[in-house]
Enzyme design. Structure first.
Site, PDB file in Angstrom:
ATOM      1  N   ARG A  82       8.875  -3.520  -7.845  1.00  0.00           N
ATOM      2  CA  ARG A  82       8.392  -3.888  -6.517  1.00  0.00           C
ATOM      3  C   ARG A  82       7.155  -4.762  -6.675  1.00  0.00           C
ATOM      4  NH1 ARG A  82       4.603  -0.895  -2.730  1.00  0.00           N
ATOM      5  NH2 ARG A  82       4.780  -2.116  -0.823  1.00  0.00           N
ATOM      6  N   HIS A 132       1.452  -7.888   1.548  1.00  0.00           N
ATOM      7  CA  HIS A 132       0.586  -6.868   0.957  1.00  0.00           C
ATOM      8  C   HIS A 132      -0.858  -7.358   1.110  1.00  0.00           C
ATOM      9  CE1 HIS A 132       0.773  -3.246  -1.932  1.00  0.00           C
ATOM     10  NE2 HIS A 132      -0.499  -3.420  -1.655  1.00  0.00           N
ATOM     11  N   GLU A 180       1.654  -0.791   4.101  1.00  0.00           N
ATOM     12  CA  GLU A 180       0.552   0.058   4.572  1.00  0.00           C
ATOM     13  C   GLU A 180      -0.212  -0.524   5.738  1.00  0.00           C
ATOM     14  OE1 GLU A 180      -2.084   1.783   1.760  1.00  0.00           O
ATOM     15  OE2 GLU A 180      -0.473   2.682   0.624  1.00  0.00           O
ATOM     16  N   ASN A 231       4.652   5.106   0.770  1.00  0.00           N
ATOM     17  CA  ASN A 231       3.636   5.205  -0.275  1.00  0.00           C
ATOM     18  C   ASN A 231       3.040   6.604  -0.175  1.00  0.00           C
ATOM     19  OD1 ASN A 231       4.192   2.496  -0.520  1.00  0.00           O
ATOM     20  ND2 ASN A 231       2.146   1.774  -0.025  1.00  0.00           N
ATOM     21  N   TYR A 262       0.368   9.287  -1.787  1.00  0.00           N
ATOM     22  CA  TYR A 262      -0.730   9.520  -2.724  1.00  0.00           C
ATOM     23  C   TYR A 262      -1.372  10.891  -2.581  1.00  0.00           C
ATOM     24  CZ  TYR A 262      -0.734   4.632  -4.219  1.00  0.00           C
ATOM     25  OH  TYR A 262      -0.382   3.425  -4.753  1.00  0.00           O
ATOM     26  N   GLU A 313       5.284   3.673  -3.482  1.00  0.00           N
ATOM     27  CA  GLU A 313       4.124   3.789  -4.371  1.00  0.00           C
ATOM     28  C   GLU A 313       3.786   5.256  -4.575  1.00  0.00           C
ATOM     29  OE1 GLU A 313       0.563   1.670  -3.199  1.00  0.00           O
ATOM     30  OE2 GLU A 313       1.716  -0.107  -2.639  1.00  0.00           O
TER      31      GLU A 313
HETATM   32  C1  PNW Z   1      -2.439   1.657  -1.779  1.00  0.00           C
HETATM   33  N1  PNW Z   1      -5.790   6.423   0.976  1.00  0.00           N
HETATM   34  O1  PNW Z   1      -3.664   1.781  -1.153  1.00  0.00           O
HETATM   35  C2  PNW Z   1      -2.109   0.168  -1.796  1.00  0.00           C
HETATM   36  O2  PNW Z   1      -0.837  -0.148  -1.272  1.00  0.00           O
HETATM   37  C3  PNW Z   1      -2.289  -0.456  -3.132  1.00  0.00           C
HETATM   38  O3  PNW Z   1      -2.478  -1.839  -2.980  1.00  0.00           O
HETATM   39  C4  PNW Z   1      -3.431   0.212  -3.855  1.00  0.00           C
HETATM   40  O4  PNW Z   1      -3.782  -0.430  -5.040  1.00  0.00           O
HETATM   41  C5  PNW Z   1      -2.993   1.636  -4.141  1.00  0.00           C
HETATM   42  O5  PNW Z   1      -2.550   2.298  -2.978  1.00  0.00           O
HETATM   43  C6  PNW Z   1      -4.066   2.478  -4.801  1.00  0.00           C
HETATM   44  O6  PNW Z   1      -5.174   2.602  -3.972  1.00  0.00           O
HETATM   45  C7  PNW Z   1      -4.137   3.001  -0.700  1.00  0.00           C
HETATM   46  O7  PNW Z   1      -7.025   6.446   1.191  1.00  0.00           O
HETATM   47  C8  PNW Z   1      -5.487   3.116  -0.535  1.00  0.00           C
HETATM   48  O8  PNW Z   1      -5.052   7.407   1.249  1.00  0.00           O
HETATM   49  C9  PNW Z   1      -6.032   4.244   0.026  1.00  0.00           C
HETATM   50  C10 PNW Z   1      -5.218   5.284   0.400  1.00  0.00           C
HETATM   51  C11 PNW Z   1      -3.857   5.187   0.209  1.00  0.00           C
HETATM   52  C12 PNW Z   1      -3.331   4.049  -0.345  1.00  0.00           C
END
Ligand code: PNW
Length: 500
Positions: free
Chosen positions: A129, A173, A219, A345, A347, A406
């Site tokens: 991706r 992006h 996002e 995505n 996390y 992601e």
């Molecule tokens: C994503 N949060 O960003 C982005 O899609 C990427 O470009 C980035 O490099 C990656 O995750 C890592 O940060 C996020 O605060 C940034 O939950 C912050 C959050 C989630 C995703």
């Protein structure tokens, strides 16, 4: 360093090419000399636990990949006619990036994409991706395309396909052409939604002979909030709530207009969907009442993007009060254009939810100060997020196809005395999240693939190069790539189609 014998054994294990081995820092330390998935020794050990393994695999054909984005990896910001993006402007504004770096060179993927495709291949991934930089294709945002800009993606796509890796392209992006910010105020205007659809149509018409999957916008939640609400991301605006909700509406509209434009211009069978970091709502304790409450929280807290995209209407609670966005019924029909899949995505757990007898039907537990986090303080490990988010999306909105677009973590990534990065923190994180993803797929949650963020260290927005998310370490002085221990973990997981 690896001995000659070890190196030969490693090469015999057929996982990394000779050229990659030449580039490996302390390859033996990476477990690459350990029995590979293909070797007899691993097979023997497998026999001792056949039942557990049979239950714990991912579905047949599960798609394993990695992810990056244009501004974070490409560099080459002035090459082949690329126009400036809002991230060039932002990163070059003093005080925006913690280490004062920019994406001017980043991971130099623009020049090293062939080498990078070999890194993907060495992991055994079958999908990649990446995102397309809008200002490479339309330097002014609209108007005359720059054919040399699209050529880079033609070369990249051809290289991926020649190596058996399916290209998954994200159209936005976050690197909006600066010209659109200057002309229309970027996403504060619906002219940008329209421009995004036109650009998407142009790209899809030219790549869809080879690219079968497109993600519209990455996002929405983050770049609307950080970029337009608190000024921490480009374009650095701090808009009042009503204007912020209007920006979010224009982004949702841009997504819907792009879906329609892609369907009109791409080859038949081209698949399209968003890639969203949904606000993740986790039942604090897995009781039926809390699970129902978490589902309600998902709908309410994702009102301005996933909910309106998947339901075609904003919830009443979102429209109550003076800050509601302005829109037409036709806007809502466009925004909710049918999708082929939803990209997620995943996390971190945003909220732990408890059922409550109040108007909302739930309360959100505050995070105790002692809740752990990874190297990035925002990244609290909550592996069950990887189970609940796709499960909620499938159940609440009846979504039939999901990709995890992601997932990953940053780490301190200090090399040990032998030069190796033993990132067992990243492995711990991935192992636990992937176990929860396996739990989801084993229960029939329709997740078809997983893209690990990230293939390699890159420009992490406001954190510059201080947060490293890669499976491959990048030395930003020399651009040398070396696998961290987690690269071996991921390769082994892919080879087994089960969490290693
Ligand atoms: C994503 N949060 O960003 C982005 O899609 C990427 O470009 C980035 O490099 C990656 O995750 C890592 O940060 C996020 O605060 C940034 O939950 C912050 C959050 C989630 C995703």
């Amino acid at each position: 360093m690896a001995t000659r014998l070890q190196t030969r054994e490693m090469m015999a294990s057929n996982q990394f090419s000779r050229r990659q081995f030449a580039g490996l820092a302390a390859a033996s330390a990476l477990g690459l000399s350990a029995p590979s998935a293909a070797s007899g020794q691993t097979d023997r050990s497998r026999k001792s636990e056949p039942k557990r393994r049979a239950r714990s695999t991912f579905p047949k054909g599960f798609l394993w990949g990695t992810a990056t984005s244009s501004y974070q990896v490409e560099g080459a910001v002035n090459e082949d006619g690329r126009g400036p993006s809002i991230w060039d402007r932002f990163a070059h504004t003093p005080g925006t990036i913690s280490d004062r770096s920019t994406g001017d060179t980043a991971s130099d993927h623009f020049h090293r994409y062939k080498e990078d495709v070999q890194l993907m291949k060495a992991l055994g991934t079958k999908a990649y991706r990446f995102s397309i930089a809008w200002p490479r294709v339309f330097p002014e945002g609209t108007g005359s395309p720059n054919p040399k800009g699209l050529d880079f993606y033609n070369r990249l796509v051809d290289e991926l396909l020649a190596n058996g890796i399916a290209p998954f392209a994200t159209l936005y992006h976050w690197d909006l052409p600066q010209a659109l910010q200057d002309r229309f105020g970027g996403w504060t205007s619906r002219d940008t939604s329209k421009a995004f659809a036109d650009y998407s149509a142009y790209v899809a018409a030219r790549l869809s002979d080879r690219v079968k999957h497109f993600f519209t916008i990455n996002e929405c939640s983050r770049f609307v909030h950080l970029g337009h609400g608190i000024g921490a991301d480009a374009p650095g605006l701090k808009l009042p709530q009503a204007e912020l909700n209007q920006v979010r509406h224009h982004v949702a509209l841009g997504h819907g207009m792009a879906v329609r434009a892609i369907r009109a211009s791409a080859r038949a069978g081209t698949k399209v969907g968003p890639a969203e970091n949904a606000v993740s709502c986790i039942p604090a304790i897995e009781t039926p009442a809390n699970i129902r409450a978490a589902e309600m929280a998902m709908r309410e807290l994702n009102a301005g993007y996933l909910t309106v995209i998947l339901e075609g209407k904003y919830p009443d609670t979102y429209l109550a009060g003076k800050d509601a966005p302005k829109f037409t019924a036709e806007d809502l029909r466009i925004i909710s254009s049918p999708l082929d899949f939803v990209g997620l995505n995943v996390y971190t757990p945003d909220h732990y939810v408890i059922a409550a007898e109040n108007e909302r039907g739930f309360t959100l537990a505050p995070f105790p100060a002692s809740f752990p986090h990874m190297k990035a303080t925002w990244l609290r490990p909550g592996p069950e997020t990887m189970y609940w988010v796709p499960r909620h999306v499938a159940k609440v909105w009846n979504v039939k196809s999901i990709y995890i677009t992601e997932n990953g973590t940053s780490g301190s990534d200090q090399p040990a005395a032998d030069g190796t990065i033993y990132d067992v923190d990243r492995i711990m994180y991935l192992r636990n999240y992937l176990a929860q993803l396996q739990r989801a797929t084993s229960e029939g949650v329709p997740v078809s693939g997983y893209f690990l963020w990230s293939l390699m260290d890159n420009f992490e927005w406001g954190d510059g190069f201080e947060q490293r998310f890669g499976l491959y370490h990048v030395d930003f002085e020399t651009q040398r790539r070396s696998p961290k221990l987690s690269a071996s973990f991921y390769r082994e997981t892919i080879a087994r189609n089960a969490v290693a």
